[in-house]
Design a protein around this motif. Structure first.
Motif, mmCIF file in Angstrom:
data_model
loop_
_atom_site.group_PDB
_atom_site.id
_atom_site.type_symbol
_atom_site.label_atom_id
_atom_site.label_comp_id
_atom_site.label_asym_id
_atom_site.label_seq_id
_atom_site.Cartn_x
_atom_site.Cartn_y
_atom_site.Cartn_z
ATOM 1 N N VAL A 1 0.753 -1.284 -0.041
ATOM 2 C CA VAL A 1 -0.007 0.017 0.187
ATOM 3 C C VAL A 1 0.983 1.244 0.231
ATOM 4 N N ALA A 2 2.240 1.355 0.090
ATOM 5 C CA ALA A 2 2.919 2.130 -0.003
ATOM 6 C C ALA A 2 4.475 1.782 -0.105
ATOM 7 N N PHE A 3 5.336 2.408 -0.970
ATOM 8 C CA PHE A 3 6.718 2.332 -0.907
ATOM 9 C C PHE A 3 7.553 3.414 -0.101
ATOM 10 N N GLY A 4 8.274 3.076 0.643
ATOM 11 C CA GLY A 4 9.185 3.976 1.486
ATOM 12 C C GLY A 4 10.342 4.343 0.987
ATOM 13 N N ILE A 5 10.899 5.465 1.057
ATOM 14 C CA ILE A 5 12.332 5.810 0.817
ATOM 15 C C ILE A 5 12.937 6.760 1.650
ATOM 16 N N ALA A 6 14.193 7.371 1.477
ATOM 17 C CA ALA A 6 14.804 7.955 2.400
ATOM 18 C C ALA A 6 14.036 9.121 2.730
ATOM 19 N N GLY A 7 13.885 9.581 4.251
ATOM 20 C CA GLY A 7 13.134 10.579 4.729
ATOM 21 C C GLY A 7 11.851 10.417 5.151
ATOM 22 N N ASP A 8 11.260 9.024 4.981
ATOM 23 C CA ASP A 8 9.986 8.807 5.465
ATOM 24 C C ASP A 8 10.107 7.902 6.622
ATOM 25 N N ILE A 9 9.162 8.349 7.555
ATOM 26 C CA ILE A 9 8.946 7.675 8.712
ATOM 27 C C ILE A 9 7.557 6.728 8.608
ATOM 28 N N ARG B 1 13.404 12.667 -6.045
ATOM 29 C CA ARG B 1 14.062 13.874 -6.452
ATOM 30 C C ARG B 1 13.982 14.775 -5.306
ATOM 31 N N VAL B 2 12.878 14.862 -4.537
ATOM 32 C CA VAL B 2 12.548 15.701 -3.317
ATOM 33 C C VAL B 2 13.624 15.436 -2.425
ATOM 34 N N VAL B 3 14.286 14.281 -2.071
ATOM 35 C CA VAL B 3 15.205 13.873 -1.018
ATOM 36 C C VAL B 3 16.620 13.891 -1.731
ATOM 37 N N GLY B 4 16.758 14.430 -3.086
ATOM 38 C CA GLY B 4 18.005 14.405 -3.616
ATOM 39 C C GLY B 4 18.559 12.982 -4.145
#
Length: 247
Positions: free
Chosen positions: A77-85, A169-172
């Motif tokens: 239901v969601a993919f998590g990437i760097a910066g996510d909690i 892109r938002v988190v570089g």
């Protein structure tokens, strides 16, 4: 061992994409104590039914939030990437209704709920930033429901690739229209509600149409406007402060 993540902190960059922080607030977030751990791929971080006393900040790698049906089928239901909690809701919801797993080796920072409550009390605007973050997550969930429920497989995949590129892109973690995307076809299938065979067919068609190039885990989008059109992708639901990331 508890530490503060003083170097590149993707959480700050992520929050600042949707909420302007002051220097004091940034410093408070940088000083937030966390226990940093490296977790191998395909490992559950938390499971449905858990009652955790800490939340997990992704520092690097990819995760998936998922549910399992009674028949054993997985729906991502969601993919998590760097910066996510991804399990921030556990701060206020005692029992988790989702499971969180690593898709790749991940570096994560565990932050106790006590520390999170303390920083929210001392910095009400940080509490507002976290609240806004959970509202944006809700908007993403609604978009995913629409994507899976009402778009064809080709369009679903185009939409998901657009979203992932913008979020990276938002988190570089994306350069222009190129990024590393180590998500398998099986994992995409679990997120899109189709078979792995159908995912393969759709990716081949997107390649043939000149909308994407895939080399290993490296994704390049040579025609961003056409991919957005194919996916009916409008980044408004991401509620970014700076819309350049979605251009």
């Amino acid at each position: 061992m508890h530490t503060s993540f003083h170097r590149y902190n993707p959480m700050i960059r992520k929050l600042e994409s949707i909420f302007k922080l002051t220097e004091d607030e940034r410093q408070a977030l940088e000083n937030l104590p966390m226990q940093v751990a490296v977790i191998k791929d395909d490992q559950d971080i938390v499971r449905e039914g858990d009652c955790p006393s800490r939340s997990c900040l992704i520092l690097s790698g990819f995760t998936a939030t998922y549910k399992i049906t009674a028949g054993g089928k997985r729906q991502i239901v969601a993919f998590g990437i760097a910066g996510d909690i991804p399990d921030l809701q556990s701060l206020h919801l005692k029992v988790l209704d989702i499971s969180l797993t690593t898709l790749t080796p991940c570096q994560v920072g565990f932050i106790t709920h006590e520390a999170l409550r303390d920083i929210c009390t001392r910095y009400p605007r940080i509490a507002a930033a976290f609240w806004r973050e959970t509202l944006v997550e809700g908007a993403i969930f609604r978009e995913w429901v629409t994507n899976v429920g009402r778009r064809e497989g080709y369009n679903r995949m185009a939409h998901m690739l657009c979203e992932l590129l913008v979020r990276l892109r938002v988190v570089g973690l994306a350069e222009d229209h190129t990024c590393d995307l180590p998500i398998t076809q099986s994992e995409f299938a679990d997120a899109l509600g189709v078979t792995t065979v159908h995912v393969n067919r759709v990716l081949q068609q997107l390649r043939a149409d000149g909308l994407i190039k895939l080399k290993g885990d490296r994704l390049n989008i040579p025609d961003w406007d056409r991919l957005k059109e194919a996916g009916e992708f409008d980044p408004a639901y991401l509620h970014l402060e700076n819309n350049q990331a979605a251009a």
